[in-house]
Design a protein around this motif. Structure first.
Motif, PDB file in Angstrom:
ATOM      1  N   LEU A  94      -1.153 -10.289  -5.357  1.00 56.96           N
ATOM      2  CA  LEU A  94      -0.670  -9.089  -4.681  1.00 56.96           C
ATOM      3  C   LEU A  94      -1.468  -8.945  -3.398  1.00 56.96           C
ATOM      4  O   LEU A  94      -2.661  -8.670  -3.433  1.00 56.96           O
ATOM      5  CB  LEU A  94      -0.878  -7.875  -5.589  1.00 56.96           C
ATOM      6  CG  LEU A  94      -0.387  -6.541  -5.069  1.00 56.96           C
ATOM      7  CD1 LEU A  94       1.120  -6.547  -4.931  1.00 56.96           C
ATOM      8  CD2 LEU A  94      -0.802  -5.431  -6.016  1.00 56.96           C
ATOM      9  N   PHE A  98      -2.201  -2.163  -1.825  1.00 55.25           N
ATOM     10  CA  PHE A  98      -2.026  -1.050  -2.752  1.00 55.25           C
ATOM     11  C   PHE A  98      -3.391  -0.559  -3.228  1.00 55.25           C
ATOM     12  O   PHE A  98      -4.342  -1.342  -3.320  1.00 55.25           O
ATOM     13  CB  PHE A  98      -1.230  -1.495  -3.971  1.00 55.25           C
ATOM     14  CG  PHE A  98       0.243  -1.533  -3.752  1.00 55.25           C
ATOM     15  CD1 PHE A  98       0.990  -0.365  -3.768  1.00 55.25           C
ATOM     16  CD2 PHE A  98       0.880  -2.730  -3.525  1.00 55.25           C
ATOM     17  CE1 PHE A  98       2.356  -0.395  -3.562  1.00 55.25           C
ATOM     18  CE2 PHE A  98       2.243  -2.775  -3.313  1.00 55.25           C
ATOM     19  CZ  PHE A  98       2.988  -1.610  -3.333  1.00 55.25           C
ATOM     20  N   MET A 106       2.385   0.899 -11.491  1.00 56.14           N
ATOM     21  CA  MET A 106       3.554   0.026 -11.613  1.00 56.14           C
ATOM     22  C   MET A 106       3.885  -0.216 -13.081  1.00 56.14           C
ATOM     23  O   MET A 106       5.032  -0.468 -13.436  1.00 56.14           O
ATOM     24  CB  MET A 106       3.295  -1.301 -10.914  1.00 56.14           C
ATOM     25  CG  MET A 106       3.224  -1.161  -9.413  1.00 56.14           C
ATOM     26  SD  MET A 106       2.804  -2.719  -8.655  1.00 56.14           S
ATOM     27  CE  MET A 106       2.547  -2.198  -6.964  1.00 56.14           C
TER      28      MET A 106
ATOM     29  N   LYS B 218      10.653   2.237  -6.368  1.00 53.79           N
ATOM     30  CA  LYS B 218       9.705   1.844  -7.421  1.00 53.79           C
ATOM     31  C   LYS B 218       9.866   0.363  -7.771  1.00 53.79           C
ATOM     32  O   LYS B 218       8.897  -0.352  -7.987  1.00 53.79           O
ATOM     33  CB  LYS B 218       9.947   2.684  -8.681  1.00 53.79           C
ATOM     34  CG  LYS B 218       9.010   3.862  -8.781  1.00 53.79           C
ATOM     35  CD  LYS B 218       9.439   4.820  -9.865  1.00 53.79           C
ATOM     36  CE  LYS B 218       8.968   4.426 -11.236  1.00 53.79           C
ATOM     37  NZ  LYS B 218       9.460   5.355 -12.285  1.00 53.79           N
ATOM     38  N   ASN B 221       8.231  -1.792  -5.198  1.00 54.64           N
ATOM     39  CA  ASN B 221       6.783  -1.870  -5.436  1.00 54.64           C
ATOM     40  C   ASN B 221       6.479  -2.920  -6.488  1.00 54.64           C
ATOM     41  O   ASN B 221       5.602  -3.759  -6.317  1.00 54.64           O
ATOM     42  CB  ASN B 221       6.246  -0.520  -5.921  1.00 54.64           C
ATOM     43  CG  ASN B 221       6.141   0.488  -4.806  1.00 54.64           C
ATOM     44  OD1 ASN B 221       6.234   0.128  -3.636  1.00 54.64           O
ATOM     45  ND2 ASN B 221       5.940   1.738  -5.156  1.00 54.64           N
ATOM     46  N   ALA B 222       7.212  -2.856  -7.594  1.00 54.07           N
ATOM     47  CA  ALA B 222       6.961  -3.792  -8.694  1.00 54.07           C
ATOM     48  C   ALA B 222       7.224  -5.225  -8.244  1.00 54.07           C
ATOM     49  O   ALA B 222       6.528  -6.154  -8.652  1.00 54.07           O
ATOM     50  CB  ALA B 222       7.829  -3.437  -9.888  1.00 54.07           C
ATOM     51  N   LEU B 224       6.598  -6.531  -5.502  1.00 49.74           N
ATOM     52  CA  LEU B 224       5.458  -7.055  -4.743  1.00 49.74           C
ATOM     53  C   LEU B 224       4.418  -7.719  -5.646  1.00 49.74           C
ATOM     54  O   LEU B 224       3.596  -8.492  -5.190  1.00 49.74           O
ATOM     55  CB  LEU B 224       4.796  -5.940  -3.928  1.00 49.74           C
ATOM     56  CG  LEU B 224       5.581  -5.439  -2.715  1.00 49.74           C
ATOM     57  CD1 LEU B 224       4.797  -4.372  -1.981  1.00 49.74           C
ATOM     58  CD2 LEU B 224       5.898  -6.573  -1.763  1.00 49.74           C
ATOM     59  N   ARG B 274       2.664   1.505   7.173  1.00 44.69           N
ATOM     60  CA  ARG B 274       1.783   0.984   6.129  1.00 44.69           C
ATOM     61  C   ARG B 274       0.312   1.203   6.474  1.00 44.69           C
ATOM     62  O   ARG B 274      -0.497   1.487   5.606  1.00 44.69           O
ATOM     63  CB  ARG B 274       2.044  -0.513   5.938  1.00 44.69           C
ATOM     64  CG  ARG B 274       2.595  -0.818   4.569  1.00 44.69           C
ATOM     65  CD  ARG B 274       2.728  -2.301   4.359  1.00 44.69           C
ATOM     66  NE  ARG B 274       4.111  -2.618   4.110  1.00 44.69           N
ATOM     67  CZ  ARG B 274       4.865  -3.363   4.886  1.00 44.69           C
ATOM     68  NH1 ARG B 274       4.370  -3.906   5.966  1.00 44.69           N
ATOM     69  NH2 ARG B 274       6.113  -3.586   4.563  1.00 44.69           N
ATOM     70  N   PRO B 279       1.211   0.737   1.228  1.00 42.31           N
ATOM     71  CA  PRO B 279       2.467   0.008   1.057  1.00 42.31           C
ATOM     72  C   PRO B 279       3.463   0.617   0.062  1.00 42.31           C
ATOM     73  O   PRO B 279       4.499   0.032  -0.177  1.00 42.31           O
ATOM     74  CB  PRO B 279       1.990  -1.356   0.554  1.00 42.31           C
ATOM     75  CG  PRO B 279       0.705  -1.074  -0.139  1.00 42.31           C
ATOM     76  CD  PRO B 279       0.099   0.137   0.483  1.00 42.31           C
ATOM     77  N   ASP B 280       3.155   1.790  -0.506  1.00 40.94           N
ATOM     78  CA  ASP B 280       4.046   2.381  -1.504  1.00 40.94           C
ATOM     79  C   ASP B 280       5.413   2.709  -0.887  1.00 40.94           C
ATOM     80  O   ASP B 280       5.511   3.534   0.021  1.00 40.94           O
ATOM     81  CB  ASP B 280       3.399   3.651  -2.059  1.00 40.94           C
ATOM     82  CG  ASP B 280       4.249   4.307  -3.124  1.00 40.94           C
ATOM     83  OD1 ASP B 280       5.368   3.820  -3.382  1.00 40.94           O
ATOM     84  OD2 ASP B 280       3.795   5.309  -3.696  1.00 40.94           O
TER      85      ASP B 280
END
Lengths: 262, 338
Positions: A94, A98, A106, B218, B221-222, B224, B274, B279-280
């Motif tokens: 990743l 984040f 997540m 969402k 995000n996952a 990524l 960002r 990055p969300d």
């Protein structure tokens, strides 16, 4: 949903996997129960990682089937399966910055929780892997070991609402960790199995770790199971000589039934 | 956390101010107060008054469609950029850089030159189809089981852009004078002469992609985390990817059809956002939309006032500002590209 306590968490029937023309797994049969840590062992290329991947539909099966709580893994609803079966990847690449908290969040993806419940759960899981103090840190700036533990917290978050004993797959979870962290992660895995009835399946290279923390060892060689049982029954000098081509000294840990190898 | 709190209102304020500037500035100077009244007159059935008829006419027929088009296209391109970067798991993806805009422009050019009687919607449709095909081709070229490779992505973009450029060149050779002008404008990108039907089409595209992208925030995000990890979280990754690619193609296709190629908005805007909020995608997408809208409207004000009374194509302005930014980005990421 009611499940018979005898229904295995994972059941593998006559599983064969080929990659290209090369058979990687041949005729594997396994039944894995909740409440146990099962370690998959074997030299490089024995097929242990492929076996773990086949549990989570990452490799195409050549023959056979995999059942999760009695139902073919392919006919499970994706989201429902994700609530009961989670995978800790070996490397999580990743690169986007984040925060640690956001990575763990997540894991809430398949769950049905309101914001406050989700937040509480994420905090609990970060506490569980002893990373609560890094909550607001940027994930890419962490050390390899810390990243691994963040991923573990994410995966445990994912399993928080499982309707059955959760199944946790760990792919070489100790490879990036120092000695103390290795034992910490494996001790956590064992307590999840013994105290919260998780079915933990872990790929390991270190036979002594496997012997100390796993209840059951499955030894693979060239894609076949050559030994399966308690550590004291599987880690015999004969098996080790046959599979790893190495002549070990095996002693029993004083006062316990765990063999240690040198 | 603090960043997020002030960013929303300040971006909203920037959006309102830029929009007012955009309807006020031009060959006919209209004061911001009068512009505001004129916009209110147009928006509501009330007659606020104090607007001269010729000013109202200019605002209704020239400035308003132009401003709205800039806002809509800016917001669409910025969001498509953000989504493509998430989809490719790579902060260098952008509809312009990976050749999608060029593909869409080729589609539009084919329609302009070969089917001149097709009309504007035909042009939009063929830009969309060509954009979709290009996105899929680039995606296939750059993907491997371990993710997408930046090197392959950029090379595929270069190859596709060259191919599209050759196609457009060929069409230019065949084109008559009328089509030639359209084609040139297309490649430079311009919001001048915005027409209401393109404004409406772009607003529809904006509504569609904003709604759909935000629904997938969402999941993006996952994604990524990696495709396998996203799958383990219960995502239908292939369906998600296909849906997002089609939506990007719709967004970019309609934008290209309405304004031609406007580069770098999709690259620069998500980056800036960002840097401010992380990055969300739940924050990134709406904030990118707002910043993209404001920036393109601002660039368009620049385009029409820098060399007044003449005009620069807005694509030139965004490229002049965006290309150096891209170079800085490349330099910063150099160690990760190989």
């Amino acid at each position: 949903m009611q499940t018979d306590s005898l229904t295995p968490a994972l059941e593998v029937n006559r599983l064969s996997v080929r990659i290209g023309h090369k058979p990687v797994l041949t005729d594997i049969n396994l039944k894995l129960q909740p409440g146990q840590v099962t370690a998959l062992l074997g030299p490089n290329g024995a097929g242990k990682s492929t076996l773990l991947k086949s549990f989570c539909q990452e490799v195409a099966l050549d023959a056979g089937e995999i059942k999760v709580y009695g139902k073919n893994v392919n006919s499970w609803d994706r989201q429902l399966l994700a609530k009961s079966l989670a995978v800790l990847p070996q490397h999580a690449s990743l690169t986007f910055p984040f925060k640690v908290r956001e990575v763990v969040e997540m894991g809430l993806y398949p769950l049905t929780l309101n914001q406050q419940q989700g937040k509480r759960l994420v905090d609990e899981q970060l506490e569980q892997v002893a990373l609560a103090h890094l909550k607001e840190r940027s994930y890419p700036t962490l050390s390899g070991g810390e990243k691994q533990r963040v991923q573990l917290a994410r995966v445990l978050t994912q399993l928080a609402q499982s309707e059955r004993p959760p199944i946790l797959l760990l792919d070489e979870p100790t490879s990036a960790l120092d000695l103390a962290q290795q034992h910490r992660v494996l001790a956590l895995a064992r307590s999840l199995a013994h105290e919260q009835n998780y079915a933990v399946i872990v790929v390991l290279h270190d036979l002594n770790q496997a012997s100390r923390y796993a209840d059951r060892l499955v030894v693979l060689e060239n894609g076949c199971i050559v030994s399966d049982g308690k550590p004291s029954d599987t880690l015999t000098p004969e098996t080790i000589r046959q599979v790893w081509h190495y002549d070990p000294v095996v002693v029993m840990e004083p006062g316990k039934q765990t063999p240690l190898l040198f | 956390m603090d960043n997020r709190r002030w960013l929303w209102p300040s971006l909203l304020a920037a959006l309102v101010i830029t929009s007012l500037m955009s309807v006020s500035i031009g060959p006919l100077q209209i004061s911001p107060t009068v512009s505001f009244h004129a916009v209110m007159n147009w928006l509501t059935p009330l007659d606020i008054g104090s607007v001269a008829p010729h000013e109202q006419l200019v605002i209704n027929n020239v400035r308003l469609p132009r401003t709205l088009l800039a806002l809509a296209v800016g917001a669409v391109l910025a969001q498509c950029g953000a989504v493509m970067q998430g989809l490719f798991r790579n902060p260098l993806a952008d509809p312009g850089i990976i050749g999608v805009s060029s593909g869409a422009a080729l589609g539009a050019a084919i329609c302009i030159v070969l089917i001149p009687q097709g009309g504007e919607y035909m042009v939009a449709l063929s830009a969309f189809i060509a954009g979709l095909v290009t996105t899929l081709v680039v995606y296939r070229l750059a993907s491997s089981p371990s993710g997408t490779s930046v090197v392959l992505l950029l090379l595929a973009g270069v190859a596709i852009a060259a191919l599209a450029g050759a196609g457009i060149g060929l069409l230019t050779y065949m084109a008559d004078d009328m089509a030639l002008r359209d084609l040139t404008l297309w490649q430079l990108g311009s919001i001048a002469g915005a027409q209401w039907h393109y404004v409406i089409l772009s607003l529809i595209a904006l509504a569609l992609v904003s709604w759909q992208f935000n629904r997938s925030a969402k999941a993006l995000n996952a994604l990524l985390l990696g495709e396998a990890e996203a799958r383990h979280l219960g995502l239908d990754v292939d369906k998600l990817k296909l849906r997002l690619i089609v939506l990007c193609a719709i967004g970019v296709g309609i934008s290209v059809a309405a304004t031609g190629i406007i580069g770098f908005i999709g690259l620069v805007v998500p980056h800036l956002v960002r840097m401010m909020v992380g990055p969300d995608h739940k924050q990134l997408l709406p904030l990118s939309a707002m910043l993209g809208a404001a920036l393109l409207a601002l660039a368009d004000i620049g385009a029409r006032s820098l060399v007044a009374p003449s005009e620069l194509p807005v694509g030139l302005v965004t490229a002049l500002l965006g290309a150096p930014f891209f170079i800085v980005l490349l330099l910063k990421q150099r160690h990760r590209l190989v």
